[in-house]
Design an enzyme around this catalytic site. Structure first.
Site, mmCIF file in Angstrom:
data_model
loop_
_atom_site.group_PDB
_atom_site.id
_atom_site.type_symbol
_atom_site.label_atom_id
_atom_site.label_comp_id
_atom_site.label_asym_id
_atom_site.label_seq_id
_atom_site.Cartn_x
_atom_site.Cartn_y
_atom_site.Cartn_z
ATOM 1 N N ASP A 236 -9.932 -3.921 -5.446
ATOM 2 C CA ASP A 236 -9.088 -2.913 -4.709
ATOM 3 C C ASP A 236 -8.894 -1.803 -5.842
ATOM 4 O OD1 ASP A 236 -7.384 -1.651 -3.101
ATOM 5 O OD2 ASP A 236 -5.774 -2.767 -3.814
ATOM 6 N N SER B 119 0.656 -0.891 0.220
ATOM 7 C CA SER B 119 -0.247 0.189 -0.231
ATOM 8 C C SER B 119 1.635 1.130 0.104
ATOM 9 C CB SER B 119 -1.128 -0.008 1.104
ATOM 10 O OG SER B 119 -2.016 0.559 1.352
ATOM 11 N N HIS C 188 -8.338 -5.002 -0.812
ATOM 12 C CA HIS C 188 -6.860 -3.991 -0.365
ATOM 13 C C HIS C 188 -6.767 -4.808 1.296
ATOM 14 C CE1 HIS C 188 -4.382 -1.209 -0.533
ATOM 15 N NE2 HIS C 188 -4.390 -0.427 1.201
#
Length: 419
Positions: A359, A201, A389
Protein backbone atom coordinates in the site's frame (compact mmCIF):
# COMPACT_ATOMS: atom_id res chain seq x y z
CA UNK A 1 -9.87 -15.30 -45.02
CA UNK A 2 -10.63 -18.05 -42.54
CA UNK A 3 -7.54 -17.09 -40.61
CA UNK A 4 -8.62 -13.48 -40.21
CA UNK A 5 -11.13 -14.08 -37.36
CA UNK A 6 -8.55 -16.20 -35.55
CA UNK A 7 -5.84 -13.55 -35.92
CA UNK A 8 -8.22 -10.79 -34.77
CA UNK A 9 -9.30 -12.87 -31.77
CA UNK A 10 -5.71 -13.60 -30.77
CA UNK A 11 -4.72 -9.96 -31.11
CA UNK A 12 -7.72 -8.75 -29.11
CA UNK A 13 -7.07 -11.34 -26.42
CA UNK A 14 -3.44 -10.30 -26.21
CA UNK A 15 -4.41 -6.62 -26.00
CA UNK A 16 -6.93 -7.24 -23.22
CA UNK A 17 -4.46 -9.39 -21.29
CA UNK A 18 -1.80 -6.70 -21.66
CA UNK A 19 -4.24 -4.07 -20.36
CA UNK A 20 -5.28 -6.17 -17.37
CA UNK A 21 -1.91 -7.59 -16.38
CA UNK A 22 0.11 -5.78 -13.71
CA UNK A 23 3.14 -7.38 -12.04
CA UNK A 24 2.16 -8.02 -8.43
CA UNK A 25 4.15 -9.18 -5.40
CA UNK A 26 4.10 -12.94 -4.88
CA UNK A 27 2.56 -12.55 -1.41
CA UNK A 28 -0.70 -11.15 -2.80
CA UNK A 29 -3.24 -13.96 -3.04
CA UNK A 30 -5.51 -14.33 -6.07
CA UNK A 31 -3.53 -11.78 -8.12
CA UNK A 32 -5.70 -12.09 -11.23
CA UNK A 33 -8.80 -11.15 -9.25
CA UNK A 34 -7.07 -8.01 -8.02
CA UNK A 35 -5.85 -7.24 -11.55
CA UNK A 36 -9.41 -7.56 -12.88
CA UNK A 37 -10.76 -5.26 -10.18
CA UNK A 38 -8.07 -2.73 -10.92
CA UNK A 39 -8.68 -2.95 -14.67
CA UNK A 40 -12.38 -2.37 -14.08
CA UNK A 41 -11.68 0.69 -11.95
CA UNK A 42 -9.16 2.07 -14.46
CA UNK A 43 -11.64 1.52 -17.28
CA UNK A 44 -14.39 3.38 -15.44
CA UNK A 45 -11.97 6.26 -14.76
CA UNK A 46 -10.89 6.44 -18.41
CA UNK A 47 -14.46 6.26 -19.75
CA UNK A 48 -15.57 8.88 -17.23
CA UNK A 49 -12.76 11.20 -18.33
CA UNK A 50 -13.83 10.78 -21.97
CA UNK A 51 -17.43 11.46 -20.95
CA UNK A 52 -16.40 14.69 -19.23
CA UNK A 53 -14.45 15.74 -22.33
CA UNK A 54 -17.60 15.12 -24.40
CA UNK A 55 -19.64 17.28 -22.03
CA UNK A 56 -21.48 14.60 -20.06
CA UNK A 57 -20.66 16.05 -16.65
CA UNK A 58 -17.84 15.72 -14.16
CA UNK A 59 -15.92 12.45 -14.41
CA UNK A 60 -16.36 11.72 -10.69
CA UNK A 61 -20.12 11.55 -11.15
CA UNK A 62 -19.69 8.87 -13.83
CA UNK A 63 -17.28 6.89 -11.65
CA UNK A 64 -19.81 6.97 -8.82
CA UNK A 65 -22.53 5.63 -11.13
CA UNK A 66 -20.23 2.86 -12.37
CA UNK A 67 -19.31 1.84 -8.81
CA UNK A 68 -22.93 1.75 -7.75
CA UNK A 69 -23.82 -0.32 -10.81
CA UNK A 70 -21.07 -2.82 -10.00
CA UNK A 71 -22.33 -3.07 -6.42
CA UNK A 72 -25.88 -3.78 -7.63
CA UNK A 73 -24.67 -6.49 -10.02
CA UNK A 74 -22.68 -8.07 -7.19
CA UNK A 75 -25.75 -8.11 -4.96
CA UNK A 76 -27.85 -9.79 -7.65
CA UNK A 77 -25.20 -12.42 -8.39
CA UNK A 78 -24.72 -13.10 -4.69
CA UNK A 79 -28.44 -13.17 -4.01
CA UNK A 80 -27.77 -10.71 -1.20
CA UNK A 81 -29.99 -7.97 0.14
CA UNK A 82 -28.67 -4.40 0.28
CA UNK A 83 -28.34 -4.63 4.05
CA UNK A 84 -25.51 -7.10 3.76
CA UNK A 85 -27.13 -10.21 5.12
CA UNK A 86 -27.25 -9.18 8.77
CA UNK A 87 -30.26 -10.22 10.80
CA UNK A 88 -33.29 -7.94 11.05
CA UNK A 89 -32.46 -6.84 14.60
CA UNK A 90 -30.26 -3.87 13.64
CA UNK A 91 -32.37 -0.73 13.35
CA UNK A 92 -31.29 1.73 10.67
CA UNK A 93 -32.31 5.37 10.56
CA UNK A 94 -31.22 8.25 8.34
CA UNK A 95 -31.10 11.59 10.08
CA UNK A 96 -28.99 14.73 10.40
CA UNK A 97 -26.52 15.71 13.12
CA UNK A 98 -26.19 19.50 13.15
CA UNK A 99 -27.19 19.62 9.50
CA UNK A 100 -24.87 16.79 8.42
CA UNK A 101 -26.45 13.67 6.93
CA UNK A 102 -25.73 10.49 8.90
CA UNK A 103 -26.94 6.90 9.00
CA UNK A 104 -27.38 5.46 12.49
CA UNK A 105 -27.28 1.71 13.21
CA UNK A 106 -28.71 0.57 16.55
CA UNK A 107 -28.25 -3.03 17.70
CA UNK A 108 -31.13 -5.08 19.10
CA UNK A 109 -29.43 -5.70 22.46
CA UNK A 110 -28.96 -3.08 25.14
CA UNK A 111 -30.67 0.26 25.34
CA UNK A 112 -33.43 1.22 27.77
CA UNK A 113 -31.08 1.68 30.68
CA UNK A 114 -28.26 -0.53 29.37
CA UNK A 115 -25.49 1.65 27.99
CA UNK A 116 -23.72 0.55 24.82
CA UNK A 117 -20.47 1.33 23.05
CA UNK A 118 -20.54 3.50 19.93
CA UNK A 119 -18.44 4.06 16.80
CA UNK A 120 -18.51 7.10 14.52
CA UNK A 121 -17.37 5.84 11.11
CA UNK A 122 -16.01 7.94 8.24
CA UNK A 123 -15.85 6.17 4.88
CA UNK A 124 -12.96 6.31 2.40
CA UNK A 125 -12.88 7.12 -1.29
CA UNK A 126 -10.35 9.90 -1.83
CA UNK A 127 -12.76 12.56 -0.47
CA UNK A 128 -14.65 12.08 -3.76
CA UNK A 129 -16.15 8.58 -3.84
CA UNK A 130 -17.99 6.24 -1.47
CA UNK A 131 -21.14 6.56 0.61
CA UNK A 132 -22.20 5.80 4.16
CA UNK A 133 -25.54 4.54 2.89
CA UNK A 134 -24.60 2.27 -0.01
CA UNK A 135 -22.55 -0.73 -0.96
CA UNK A 136 -19.70 -2.11 1.09
CA UNK A 137 -19.72 0.61 3.74
CA UNK A 138 -23.38 0.02 4.53
CA UNK A 139 -22.64 -3.69 4.92
CA UNK A 140 -19.58 -3.22 7.14
CA UNK A 141 -21.13 -0.66 9.47
CA UNK A 142 -24.31 -2.70 9.88
CA UNK A 143 -22.24 -5.81 10.61
CA UNK A 144 -20.18 -3.78 13.10
CA UNK A 145 -23.31 -2.69 14.95
CA UNK A 146 -24.63 -6.24 15.11
CA UNK A 147 -21.40 -8.00 16.15
CA UNK A 148 -20.14 -5.38 18.60
CA UNK A 149 -23.56 -4.51 20.00
CA UNK A 150 -22.64 -0.92 19.19
CA UNK A 151 -24.44 2.17 18.02
CA UNK A 152 -22.69 3.06 14.76
CA UNK A 153 -22.97 6.52 13.23
CA UNK A 154 -21.78 6.58 9.61
CA UNK A 155 -21.30 10.11 8.33
CA UNK A 156 -22.38 11.07 4.82
CA UNK A 157 -20.00 14.02 4.58
CA UNK A 158 -20.00 16.07 1.39
CA UNK A 159 -17.54 15.16 -1.37
CA UNK A 160 -15.52 16.57 -4.25
CA UNK A 161 -16.39 18.06 -6.73
CA UNK A 162 -19.40 19.49 -4.92
CA UNK A 163 -17.13 20.78 -2.12
CA UNK A 164 -13.42 21.19 -1.35
CA UNK A 165 -11.27 21.11 1.79
CA UNK A 166 -12.04 21.94 4.57
CA UNK A 167 -15.76 21.20 4.07
CA UNK A 168 -15.57 17.39 4.47
CA UNK A 169 -13.53 17.88 7.66
CA UNK A 170 -15.97 20.48 8.98
CA UNK A 171 -18.94 18.19 8.22
CA UNK A 172 -17.34 15.37 10.20
CA UNK A 173 -16.37 17.68 13.06
CA UNK A 174 -19.90 19.09 13.32
CA UNK A 175 -21.39 15.58 13.36
CA UNK A 176 -18.86 14.44 15.97
CA UNK A 177 -19.54 17.34 18.32
CA UNK A 178 -23.28 16.81 18.01
CA UNK A 179 -23.05 13.08 18.70
CA UNK A 180 -20.70 13.52 21.67
CA UNK A 181 -23.08 15.87 23.46
CA UNK A 182 -24.38 14.19 26.64
CA UNK A 183 -27.99 14.66 25.55
CA UNK A 184 -27.54 12.86 22.23
CA UNK A 185 -25.49 10.04 23.74
CA UNK A 186 -28.24 9.53 26.32
CA UNK A 187 -30.86 9.45 23.57
CA UNK A 188 -29.04 6.52 21.95
CA UNK A 189 -28.17 4.84 25.28
CA UNK A 190 -24.42 5.23 24.65
CA UNK A 191 -21.79 5.00 27.38
CA UNK A 192 -19.85 8.31 27.15
CA UNK A 193 -16.67 6.47 28.15
CA UNK A 194 -16.91 4.07 25.18
CA UNK A 195 -17.10 6.12 21.98
CA UNK A 196 -14.69 5.56 19.08
CA UNK A 197 -13.94 7.47 15.91
CA UNK A 198 -12.85 5.37 12.96
CA UNK A 199 -12.37 5.48 9.21
CA UNK A 200 -10.49 4.01 6.28
CA UNK A 201 -8.15 5.70 3.78
CA UNK A 202 -9.46 9.27 3.29
CA UNK A 203 -11.92 8.48 6.09
CA UNK A 204 -8.93 7.52 8.25
CA UNK A 205 -7.47 10.93 7.45
CA UNK A 206 -10.67 12.60 8.64
CA UNK A 207 -10.90 10.38 11.72
CA UNK A 208 -7.34 11.22 12.78
CA UNK A 209 -7.92 14.95 12.25
CA UNK A 210 -11.22 14.86 14.16
CA UNK A 211 -9.63 12.91 17.03
CA UNK A 212 -6.92 15.58 17.29
CA UNK A 213 -9.39 18.45 17.31
CA UNK A 214 -11.80 16.91 19.81
CA UNK A 215 -8.98 15.87 22.16
CA UNK A 216 -7.72 19.45 22.40
CA UNK A 217 -11.13 21.12 22.66
CA UNK A 218 -11.67 22.06 26.31
CA UNK A 219 -15.32 22.84 25.63
CA UNK A 220 -16.07 19.16 25.00
CA UNK A 221 -17.13 17.34 28.16
CA UNK A 222 -17.15 13.99 26.32
CA UNK A 223 -14.30 12.96 24.03
CA UNK A 224 -13.47 9.92 21.96
CA UNK A 225 -11.98 7.11 24.02
CA UNK A 226 -10.25 5.39 21.07
CA UNK A 227 -9.42 6.03 17.42
CA UNK A 228 -9.22 3.23 14.85
CA UNK A 229 -7.54 4.17 11.58
CA UNK A 230 -7.59 1.83 8.58
CA UNK A 231 -4.70 2.47 6.13
CA UNK A 232 -5.06 6.25 6.64
CA UNK A 233 -3.66 8.93 4.33
CA UNK A 234 -1.90 11.44 6.57
CA UNK A 235 0.44 13.69 4.58
CA UNK A 236 1.02 15.14 1.12
CA UNK A 237 4.57 16.48 1.31
CA UNK A 238 6.51 13.33 0.47
CA UNK A 239 5.39 11.02 -2.32
CA UNK A 240 8.73 9.20 -2.25
CA UNK A 241 8.52 7.37 1.04
CA UNK A 242 9.64 3.73 0.71
CA UNK A 243 6.02 2.55 0.46
CA UNK A 244 5.19 5.09 -2.25
CA UNK A 245 8.19 3.89 -4.24
CA UNK A 246 7.71 0.16 -3.73
CA UNK A 247 3.96 0.17 -4.34
CA UNK A 248 3.55 3.00 -6.85
CA UNK A 249 1.82 0.68 -9.30
CA UNK A 250 0.09 -1.76 -6.93
CA UNK A 251 -3.74 -1.76 -7.09
CA UNK A 252 -6.03 -0.33 -6.12
CA UNK A 253 -4.38 2.93 -5.09
CA UNK A 254 -1.62 3.88 -7.52
CA UNK A 255 0.67 6.75 -6.52
CA UNK A 256 -0.52 9.08 -9.28
CA UNK A 257 -4.15 8.47 -8.25
CA UNK A 258 -3.40 9.40 -4.63
CA UNK A 259 -1.74 12.62 -5.79
CA UNK A 260 -4.76 13.31 -8.01
CA UNK A 261 -7.08 12.87 -5.01
CA UNK A 262 -4.97 15.35 -3.02
CA UNK A 263 -5.05 17.94 -5.81
CA UNK A 264 -8.82 17.63 -6.06
CA UNK A 265 -9.38 17.80 -2.30
CA UNK A 266 -7.21 20.90 -1.90
CA UNK A 267 -8.70 22.66 -4.93
CA UNK A 268 -5.55 22.74 -7.08
CA UNK A 269 -5.05 22.37 -10.81
CA UNK A 270 -4.38 18.89 -12.18
CA UNK A 271 -1.41 20.35 -14.09
CA UNK A 272 0.50 20.30 -10.78
CA UNK A 273 0.48 16.51 -10.69
CA UNK A 274 3.98 16.03 -12.23
CA UNK A 275 5.45 18.55 -9.77
CA UNK A 276 3.86 16.74 -6.83
CA UNK A 277 5.02 13.34 -8.06
CA UNK A 278 8.59 14.66 -8.16
CA UNK A 279 8.37 16.24 -4.66
CA UNK A 280 8.97 19.67 -6.20
CA UNK A 281 6.28 21.08 -3.93
CA UNK A 282 8.34 20.29 -0.82
CA UNK A 283 11.74 21.46 -2.00
CA UNK A 284 14.37 22.37 0.55
CA UNK A 285 13.93 26.07 -0.21
CA UNK A 286 10.25 26.14 0.71
CA UNK A 287 10.46 28.51 3.68
CA UNK A 288 6.97 27.56 4.89
CA UNK A 289 8.11 23.96 5.43
CA UNK A 290 10.28 24.43 8.49
CA UNK A 291 12.84 21.88 9.74
CA UNK A 292 10.44 21.15 12.59
CA UNK A 293 7.68 20.23 10.14
CA UNK A 294 10.04 18.09 8.05
CA UNK A 295 11.04 16.17 11.18
CA UNK A 296 7.41 15.18 11.73
CA UNK A 297 7.44 13.06 8.57
CA UNK A 298 11.11 12.11 8.45
CA UNK A 299 10.78 8.45 7.57
CA UNK A 300 14.54 7.90 7.91
CA UNK A 301 13.96 8.31 11.66
CA UNK A 302 10.33 7.28 12.13
CA UNK A 303 10.29 4.02 10.16
CA UNK A 304 11.83 0.75 11.41
CA UNK A 305 14.90 -0.38 9.43
CA UNK A 306 12.96 -3.20 7.72
CA UNK A 307 10.86 -0.57 5.93
CA UNK A 308 13.57 2.03 5.36
CA UNK A 309 15.79 -0.51 3.63
CA UNK A 310 18.39 1.29 1.48
CA UNK A 311 16.15 4.05 0.23
CA UNK A 312 17.31 7.66 0.31
CA UNK A 313 15.03 10.67 0.75
CA UNK A 314 14.06 12.58 -2.40
CA UNK A 315 14.44 16.24 -1.50
CA UNK A 316 14.50 18.70 -4.39
CA UNK A 317 16.91 21.60 -3.95
CA UNK A 318 14.92 24.20 -5.89
CA UNK A 319 11.32 23.41 -6.66
CA UNK A 320 8.16 25.35 -7.37
CA UNK A 321 7.73 28.11 -4.80
CA UNK A 322 4.09 28.71 -5.70
CA UNK A 323 2.60 25.28 -4.95
CA UNK A 324 2.40 25.70 -1.18
CA UNK A 325 0.88 29.15 -1.66
CA UNK A 326 -1.74 27.70 -3.99
CA UNK A 327 -2.41 24.79 -1.64
CA UNK A 328 -2.11 26.00 1.97
CA UNK A 329 -3.91 22.81 2.99
CA UNK A 330 -0.66 20.93 2.43
CA UNK A 331 0.56 22.28 5.79
CA UNK A 332 -2.82 22.31 7.57
CA UNK A 333 -3.08 19.59 10.22
CA UNK A 334 -6.80 19.31 9.46
CA UNK A 335 -5.75 17.89 6.07
CA UNK A 336 -2.39 16.39 7.09
CA UNK A 337 -2.68 15.02 10.65
CA UNK A 338 0.88 13.63 10.58
CA UNK A 339 2.13 17.23 10.78
CA UNK A 340 0.53 17.87 14.19
CA UNK A 341 2.87 18.76 17.02
CA UNK A 342 3.62 16.44 19.96
CA UNK A 343 1.58 18.67 22.28
CA UNK A 344 -1.51 17.77 20.23
CA UNK A 345 -0.69 14.10 19.67
CA UNK A 346 -0.11 13.58 23.39
CA UNK A 347 -3.75 14.39 24.10
CA UNK A 348 -5.14 11.98 21.51
CA UNK A 349 -6.97 8.78 22.51
CA UNK A 350 -5.32 5.37 22.31
CA UNK A 351 -5.11 4.16 18.77
CA UNK A 352 -5.48 1.18 16.45
CA UNK A 353 -3.75 1.65 13.09
CA UNK A 354 -4.13 -0.98 10.38
CA UNK A 355 -1.42 -0.95 7.70
CA UNK A 356 -0.81 -3.10 4.63
CA UNK A 357 2.55 -4.08 3.16
CA UNK A 358 1.53 -3.44 -0.44
CA UNK A 359 0.00 0.00 0.00
CA UNK A 360 1.44 3.40 -0.92
CA UNK A 361 0.02 4.67 2.39
CA UNK A 362 1.76 2.04 4.53
CA UNK A 363 4.46 4.42 5.76
CA UNK A 364 1.97 7.20 6.57
CA UNK A 365 0.32 4.84 9.07
CA UNK A 366 3.61 3.49 10.45
CA UNK A 367 5.02 6.99 10.97
CA UNK A 368 1.84 8.15 12.70
CA UNK A 369 1.94 5.13 15.00
CA UNK A 370 5.52 5.97 15.96
CA UNK A 371 4.76 9.65 16.54
CA UNK A 372 1.73 8.86 18.70
CA UNK A 373 3.81 6.41 20.74
CA UNK A 374 6.58 8.97 21.15
CA UNK A 375 3.92 11.38 22.48
CA UNK A 376 2.83 8.83 25.09
CA UNK A 377 -0.24 7.36 23.37
CA UNK A 378 -0.88 3.62 23.48
CA UNK A 379 -0.92 2.32 19.90
CA UNK A 380 -1.72 -1.05 18.35
CA UNK A 381 -0.31 -1.41 14.84
CA UNK A 382 -2.06 -4.27 13.03
CA UNK A 383 0.10 -4.93 9.97
CA UNK A 384 -0.84 -7.31 7.13
CA UNK A 385 2.16 -8.63 5.23
CA UNK A 386 -0.07 -9.76 2.35
CA UNK A 387 -2.45 -6.81 2.48
CA UNK A 388 -3.10 -4.11 -0.13
CA UNK A 389 -4.94 -0.82 -0.02
CA UNK A 390 -8.69 -1.23 0.32
CA UNK A 391 -8.51 -4.90 1.25
CA UNK A 392 -10.78 -4.57 4.28
CA UNK A 393 -13.61 -3.54 1.96
CA UNK A 394 -13.01 -6.69 -0.09
CA UNK A 395 -14.34 -9.05 2.56
CA UNK A 396 -17.60 -10.04 0.84
CA UNK A 397 -18.34 -11.82 -2.46
CA UNK A 398 -17.85 -11.10 -5.37
CA UNK A 399 -14.83 -9.00 -4.32
CA UNK A 400 -13.89 -11.38 -1.52
CA UNK A 401 -10.25 -11.73 -0.52
CA UNK A 402 -9.20 -13.83 2.45
CA UNK A 403 -6.87 -11.07 3.68
CA UNK A 404 -9.85 -8.71 3.64
CA UNK A 405 -11.81 -10.97 5.96
CA UNK A 406 -8.80 -11.33 8.28
CA UNK A 407 -8.38 -7.55 8.36
CA UNK A 408 -12.07 -7.04 9.14
CA UNK A 409 -11.96 -9.66 11.91
CA UNK A 410 -8.81 -8.14 13.40
CA UNK A 411 -10.37 -4.68 13.38
CA UNK A 412 -13.61 -5.85 15.00
CA UNK A 413 -11.66 -7.88 17.57
CA UNK A 414 -9.64 -4.87 18.65
CA UNK A 415 -12.76 -2.75 19.05
CA UNK A 416 -14.44 -5.56 20.99
CA UNK A 417 -11.56 -5.68 23.48
CA UNK A 418 -10.66 -1.99 23.69
CA UNK A 419 -13.93 -0.11 23.41
Amino acid sequence: MRLLPVVVTVLLTAAVAHYIYIPLPDAIQEPWKLMLLDAGFRTSMHMAAVGEWLGFGHYIWSVRESSEGFERIGQVLAGADPAGGVGPGVRISDTAFDGVSVRVYEPPAGGEGHLRRAVMYLHGGGWALGSAKKGTYNKITRLMSDELNAVVVSVEYRLYPEVLFPTPYLDCLAAAKYFLSPEVLARYSVDPERVAVSGDSAGGNLAAAIAQQISTDDSMSVKFSVQALIYPVLQALDFHTPSYRENHGVPILHRHLMVQFWLQYLGAESSLLPLMLANNHSSIHQSAITPELRARLDWTVLLPPKYRKNYKPVVVETGSQEVVKEMPGLLDVRAAPLLAGPEILGKCPRAYILTCEYDVLRDDGLMYARRLQDAGVTVTNDHYDDGFHGCLSFSVWPTYFEVGERALRGYFSWLQKNL
